[in-house]
Design a protein around this motif. Structure first.
Motif, short mmCIF file in Angstrom:
data_model
loop_
_atom_site.label_atom_id
_atom_site.label_comp_id
_atom_site.label_asym_id
_atom_site.label_seq_id
_atom_site.Cartn_x
_atom_site.Cartn_y
_atom_site.Cartn_z
N ARG A 94 56.62 35.24 25.84
CA ARG A 94 55.93 35.61 24.61
C ARG A 94 54.62 34.85 24.46
O ARG A 94 53.59 35.41 24.07
N TYR A 120 51.97 35.84 27.07
CA TYR A 120 51.49 37.17 26.66
C TYR A 120 50.46 37.04 25.54
O TYR A 120 49.46 37.76 25.51
N ARG A 138 48.24 44.76 28.83
CA ARG A 138 48.72 44.48 27.49
C ARG A 138 48.96 45.79 26.73
O ARG A 138 48.46 46.85 27.11
N TYR A 150 54.57 43.18 21.58
CA TYR A 150 55.36 42.49 22.61
C TYR A 150 56.83 42.94 22.59
O TYR A 150 57.48 42.92 21.55
N MET A 208 57.78 42.88 30.62
CA MET A 208 56.84 43.50 29.69
C MET A 208 55.59 43.99 30.41
O MET A 208 54.83 43.20 30.98
#
Length: 505
Positions: free
Chosen positions: A156, A159, A194, A204, A215
């Motif tokens: 997380r 990201y 992204r 996310y 992800m």
């Protein structure tokens, strides 16, 4: 997919390939793709080669990615991502501060330093705190990476922006005949995919599939910039490629067919440049390539689709075959245009880079260890990410190595310092980038065959699909309090438990 449908499709693809027919949809011309785009910005350069010290501070901010995309982000010394830190052999004082309300760390991904300086999950910098490791840099020139590494929130927070780049230099690139002018003919490129919400915020991991596959996003960022164009001189240009994505595996190529010349992998230079049509780059891997722009033509660096797409990766592997024949999943990564006013000094490829040649003598190995990168099937997350504050229920098997999910208090392996070991790494689902902290290794074989060009030289991260054999060198100590990690560098898998730790003494 029914077996007969798969066989029919495979036969059709084989016939298409045998006939030399390419169903490749053409990417937009590079010049058209580059029109109206802002020039690519290089990260701020912190040059420590004279001072022997640097500071990075984790902070929050609002980042304007362009258009309607304005997101709350975090970074080192800025609102999103961080600087490039240039360093050389010798003592180095790093100062890592934290102004965020969460713990962070700074893992020096690719630096060969002791466990107490590695910046792994056992070395958190608490809110308002500071960490000041006095390191000693002693390794070959290379492009490395740094990012936060707090277990349960690595994915997380990386990201959201907590990552940057490292250049280890010996000051001899001009003698090697390599481009070396930062931001002109020597470009650092952090590749990230992204996903954004309709409100322009970073989105996310909203589904179980985001965890299972890692992800991935639908929007490319280069150095944190949306839709840039790289403007380069009419010469040979060096691209330092860092896969800073959470999970996406890139298969990079030049859209006009010009070759890429691979000059370095994770741990440094190859003996000589290697011409490639395609360069595979998985999360955590780095590669340096030379691209010749002396003809003045524009070009787009593009990629094929992610081989881990589809249920369990099986569909993705089939699509990988389709990619090679049809190009249906290709997408542009970064367009390049040439500006005659820029000065580029390198007009010919170097002959000798001085990199190490592999030494795969089995008589020199002290031990053999086996590591299975395991994924169970089921719903929810248990024992890994879900058990550490990121939600979820229970998952049969979960994510683990050798059937055991990561536990902070458990040392999985103990290694003797100064030895070289044979590590055999296997997967049971998907392809996984396997990263080992604090070491360099050489790839001996991939599914019983010679490794490809991107697996040559000294490495610290390798993409495993089936069975990969490594020779791992252990030169730096790591105690039980600050052990080294080995893990999948699909960050969601790492957080969910596909990680172990080892001491070196």
């Amino acid at each position: 997919m029914k077996r007969r449908h798969f066989l029919t499709g495979a036969t059709a693809l084989a016939a298409i390939g045998a006939a030399g027919i390419v169903l490749r949809p053409s990417l937009p011309p590079a010049a058209a793709l580059a029109a109206d785009r802002a020039p690519l910005r290089m990260p701020t350069l912190i040059d420590t080669t004279q001072s022997g010290r640097f500071e990075v501070v984790a902070q929050t901010g609002q980042t304007d990615f362009g258009g309607r995309l304005s997101a709350q982000t975090i970074g080192f010394n800025q609102s999103y991502l961080g600087p490039v830190v240039r360093m050389k052999k010798g003592p180095l004082e790093a100062r890592v501060g934290n102004t965020l309300p969460i713990p962070v760390s700074a893992h020096w991904h690719g630096l060969l330093v002791p466990g107490e300086h590695d910046g792994g999950p056992h070395l958190p910098v608490e809110p308002g705190g500071e960490w000041v490791p006095d390191m000693e840099i002693d390794q070959s020139p290379c492009t490395a990476f740094f990012h936060t590494h707090i277990h349960g929130r690595t994915a997380r927070d990386v990201y959201a922006g907590l990552a940057g780049a490292i250049h280890v230099t010996d000051g001899l690139d001009d003698e090697r005949g390599l481009p070396s002018t930062y931001g002109v003919d020597d470009l650092t490129l952090l590749l990230q995919d992204r996903r954004f919400t309709q409100d322009g915020e970073l989105a996310y991991a909203s589904s179980m599939m985001d965890i299972m596959h890692g992800m991935t996003g639908d929007t490319m960022l280069i150095n944190g910039q949306l839709d840039p164009v790289a403007v380069v001189p009419k010469s040979i240009v060096r691209l330092r490629l860092i896969n800073a994505s959470n999970a996406r595996i890139y298969s990079l190529f030049c859209d006009d067919g010009r070759p890429m010349h691979l000059v370095a992998t994770d741990g440094g230079y190859l003996p000589a440049p290697v011409a490639l049509e395609t360069l595979r780059l998985s999360p955590g891997e780095r590669a340096e390539i030379l691209v010749d722009f002396s003809d003045g033509r524009a070009m787009t660096l593009a990629s094929d689709g992610d081989p881990n797409s589809g249920m369990g990766g099986m569909m993705g592997r089939a699509l990988g075959m389709v990619d090679r024949v049809t190009g249906l999943r290709q997408f542009p990564v970064l367009p390049f245009t040439v500006d005659d006013r820029l000065e580029g000094s390198i007009k010919r490829l170097p002959d000798n880079l001085g990199g190490a040649r592999p030494d795969h003598d089995p008589a020199k190995t002290a031990a053999t260890r086996r590591f299975s990168l395991d994924m169970g099937m089921g719903g929810g997350m248990g024992g890994g990410m879900g058990g550490r504050g990121m939600g979820g229920g229970g998952m049969m098997g979960g994510f683990s190595i050798n059937g055991r999910p990561f536990e902070m208090g458990v040392i999985n392996e103990e290694v003797e310092r100064g030895t070289t070991e044979r590590w055999i790494v296997t997967t049971n689902m998907l392809t996984h980038p396997f990263h080992v902290h604090g070491v360099s290794f050489q790839v001996v074989s991939v599914n019983g065959r010679e490794p490809g060009p991107e697996d040559q030289g000294w490495k610290d991260t390798v993409l495993v699909d089936g069975e990969t054999e490594l020779l791992v060198r252990f030169d730096h100590p790591a105690s039980r309090d600050t052990p080294f990690m080995y893990h999948c560098h699909i960050l969601e898998h790492e957080d969910a438990g596909m990680m172990g730790q080892f001491t070196v003494s």
